[in-house]
Every structure is written in structure tokens, then in C-alpha cells.
Design an enzyme around this catalytic site. Sequence first.
Site, PDB file in Angstrom:
ATOM      1  CB  CYS A  26      -7.960   5.973  -7.594  1.00 51.62           C
ATOM      2  SG  CYS A  26      -9.714   7.061  -7.916  1.00 51.62           S
ATOM      3  N   GLY A  53      -6.875   8.164  -1.687  1.00 42.48           N
ATOM      4  CA  GLY A  53      -8.231   8.245  -1.903  1.00 42.48           C
ATOM      5  C   GLY A  53      -8.951   7.699  -0.593  1.00 42.48           C
ATOM      6  CG  ASN A 127      -4.301   6.648 -10.077  1.00 40.57           C
ATOM      7  OD1 ASN A 127      -3.172   6.434  -9.855  1.00 40.57           O
ATOM      8  ND2 ASN A 127      -5.005   7.815  -9.909  1.00 40.57           N
ATOM      9  N   GLY A 128      -6.343   7.843 -12.292  1.00 39.96           N
ATOM     10  CA  GLY A 128      -6.126   8.672 -13.516  1.00 39.96           C
ATOM     11  C   GLY A 128      -7.400   9.412 -14.288  1.00 39.96           C
ATOM     12  CB  CYS A 262       1.848  12.757 -12.174  1.00 41.41           C
ATOM     13  SG  CYS A 262       1.311  14.335 -11.061  1.00 41.41           S
ATOM     14  CE1 TYR A 268      -0.363  17.191  -0.120  1.00 45.45           C
ATOM     15  CE2 TYR A 268      -1.260  15.891  -2.161  1.00 45.45           C
ATOM     16  CZ  TYR A 268      -1.331  16.416  -0.653  1.00 45.45           C
ATOM     17  OH  TYR A 268      -2.771  16.610  -0.022  1.00 45.45           O
ATOM     18  CB  SER A 309       2.939  15.795   1.759  1.00 45.82           C
ATOM     19  OG  SER A 309       2.589  17.169   2.120  1.00 45.82           O
ATOM     20  CB  CYS A 462      -0.081  21.929 -12.946  1.00 45.94           C
ATOM     21  SG  CYS A 462       0.951  20.417 -11.971  1.00 45.94           S
TER      22      CYS A 462
END
Length: 495
Positions: A26, A53, A127-128, A262, A268, A309, A462
Site C-alpha cells: 500500500c 497499490g 501499509n504493512g 524491508c 524494487y 524497476s 526472505c
Amino acid sequence: MQSSLIPFDSLALAPAVDDGALHEACGVFGIYAPGEEVARLTFYGLYALQHRGQESAGIATSDGLMLHVRTGMGLVAQVFEEDDLHHLPGQIAIGHTRYSTTGGSRICNAQPIHVHGSAGELALGHNGNLVNAEQIRLEMEAQGHEFETSTDSEVIAKMLSTSSAGTLEDRLREVVRRVEGAYSLVILTPTSLIAVRDPMGNRPLCLGRIGEGWVVASETCALDNLGARYVREVDPGEIIIVDRNGLRSIPVPERHVRDAFCIFELIYFARPDSIIRDKRVYPIRMAMGRELAREHPVDADVVIGVPDSATAAAIGYARASGIPYDEGLIKNRYVGRTFIAPDQRIREAGVQLKFNPIREMLEGKRVVVVDDSIVRGTTTPHVVKLLREAGAREVHMRICAPQITDPCYFGVDMATTRELIGAHMDVEAVRRHIGADSLGHLSMEGLIRATGMAAESFCLACFTGDYPIPVQLSLDKFGLERTREPQLVALSASL
Ligand code: SF4
């Protein structure tokens, strides 16, 4: 090859044209600017955050007494017409662009969420992703509270609007102490604008000035759109309240865990013209390309990027390697960031519309193609095939990140463990799967070096499975336990 419960090859994935990309959760925006047309400014702020988003958008304003809210499905420019802005009066506003991670893609889940409770009326944009929302929701339901949406964001809104804690500050502190996970919040009450960032600082949130007023936004590109001046980031764990007394910052020191921004924002999600942690994103992406060229050199005739990106990284690769850069793929920019809705049938049709190769740039050439990530491994074979069909003699894939092996619990709609190709195949197996002549991933060291920031300040879960806060072991959509136990790292004693 890493172990898995079921071989990846046996999965019933769509052939070569699934949307294998990452999706953002978001974009949030807020403004306190007496005398300004805040709904219109919020519209333009959201316009700049559209890449975060595309499923729904919304604006809430306060006229000092009550809130006015408009939400709708689709892009910002589709949701709002001139007439809508006239129905959003006031001097304070918040806005939201949504990509669903919890809760479906439905109008009832569009934000800002608007709630009335014993503690008053408020609207909230998030957002999250929270990792303990379900537990809090069950507790609140047991106490008789009712929920209208399936989002974790409503849990926060309900906590704030129904809490018996004394002042607004007390209620906000209670929320920050209680909820776990990633959240950058904008909150609107009849008299104040509030911004809150989680103690990990997992998602971005910045603060700016517009005249005598204040603006908060997911990214600085939204400030630039309004001619607002960037002041600083909202600190991890910080609560900012703006009202007629000015701006005040309320830290919640006992709740501070380690910073875990993050890293995919830099790879990206964020727009390349945004400033993140006081650095412009574009040069960071160029540095990723330079590191890739050093780590994975190859004899080739041309370097191209998968737009948009990976463009900066491809230019960085080209400059470091001495191989000319060219545009070999053109993106249809009018299909949205990736696709408008995360529906499988739409994805399958959409990827075909997304890129078109330029034969003259590719024919007979050995091509280095730089991309930001390989998630499910379903888009990349399609890109390689497109390049070969356009005459590329060799295709050498270079990726700006290590292999993704673990799912995201913090608001990035990535994939389940089962769907992540990097959780099931080593690099050579992925190379064969995508049909490239060679495949090189940027190492973790190279990635961190390119950011110029401390490795300990990032979430890298990740790639590593080391989550910065505990995440609940859960079942994926096939009913399988995730293959890697979440780990607890660097937690403060207060948890
Ligand atoms: Fe970002 Fe990956 Fe951490 Fe999710 S797990 S917050 S995508 S770095």
C-alpha cells in the site's frame, strides 16, 4: 538443492505466464494544512504513490467536527472525479492506495477505514502487515466488538476507537505496545493528523512541510508532487501528532526492537526518484548493477533491463562492464504496476500484454538482461523466450538480489514457500527452468554494499528465514506447514 515437502516440479502452476512478481502492500499519505485544499493535494499525493497499490484508493478529510470519506476500486484517477473532491471538505486529510495482502480485493476492504467507537471517530490508512492481528481480533470479538472487514488494519482502528485508555497519546502507545508486525499508519481524527511507524521501521514513512502545514507519505516522490519539502523520516517506533498546537513526537522507547527496514523497498518497490534513509534510490540501484557486473561478468554485446524497476541496475551493469546499454524490452505502462487485480486469470492474460521486445536491439546478439528478482519463476521464462524469439543469440540473466527462499509476513504479497522457486531449486536448476544461458544472483554482501547501509538495519528474511520478530507458524493455502521455522533474532528484552 534445498529440501521441500513436495517437489516444485510437481506443482500445478500456470505454464510460463503466471505473475511471478512481487507486489507492494500500500501507499499512505496524510496532510495537515489549514487554508489549503487538502483533498486535492491528497489526490496528487496518492497519484505519486500509485505504484504501491492499484486495487483501490481512498481519501478521508476532516472539517474540524466530523470526517468525510470516499473510497473506490481501481486506480486513483479512476476512483476520484472533480466532484468527489468537493465532497471532501476540511483542513486535514489522509489517503491510501491499496494492494491487498490480508483481506480480499473488495470495496469493503478499501481504505481509509472509517470507524466510530466509544473513544470517538477516526479514519486509518495502513501499509504493512500485522503478525498478531488474528489473536487480537479474537480477543476483541470475545469482548463483544464487531468487525466489518477482513483486514488487519481494522484491528488497529478498532483498538484505537474503543480503547478505554485515557488520552489519544495513551491509546496510540497502547497500540504500538500491543500490535506486532509491519505498519506505517496515517490516522485522521476530527482535529488531528497522526503518523505511526512500527518499531522495526519495516515500511517507509517520511515527513515534509508544505507552507506552514505538514505532510506525511510513504515516499518522498509524493512530497515532490506537491512542492512540499522533505524534512526527515518518521523514526521507527515514533508516533507523530499534528494538530492546532503544532507537531509533537511521541516515542515509545520500551517498545523498540531492532531496525528491520524491508530491503525490497530499495531493490524494487520504491520509486527510483524517492529518497529512502536520506539516499536517492536510483543511484543505489545503479550500484546493485555495478556489483552484479563484478560478481557475474560475461562476454556479451548488449545489456538490457527488465523495465522499469531494473533499468537503473542495468545501466550500472553496463557502465561497470563496458558493455553497451540499450532498451531491448518496452513495457506497456498503461497496464498498471503489474496488473490491476491479483486474479490468476487476469495475471495470465496480463503478462502477455506487459512487454514487447525490440528486435533490432537484440537480433544476433549476446544479451545480458538484468531483473530485480525471481519469485515464482513463472514470468522469467516468458521474458527469456521473448528475447530469443526476437533473435537474441544468448540470454544471460542477472538478478539484483540473492535467491528468495522464504515468504514475507510483513505485507509484501510474495508467495508461499511452496510457490517460491528459490525455496526448491538451486541456481543451476532455476537457470534450466527459465531457459537462460547463464544466471547470476547478486550476493548478500554485494547487495548490502550497494546500499551503503548497515546489514543489521535491514529485514533480509526472505533470503535468510531470519525474521526480525517472531512470526506465527502458519499453513499455506495448500494446508502445508511452511518449510522453515521462523526464527527469533535480536529482540529487545521488553518483548
Ligand atoms: Fe521485505 Fe523480504 Fe523482509 Fe518481507 S521478508 S519485509 S519482502 S525483506
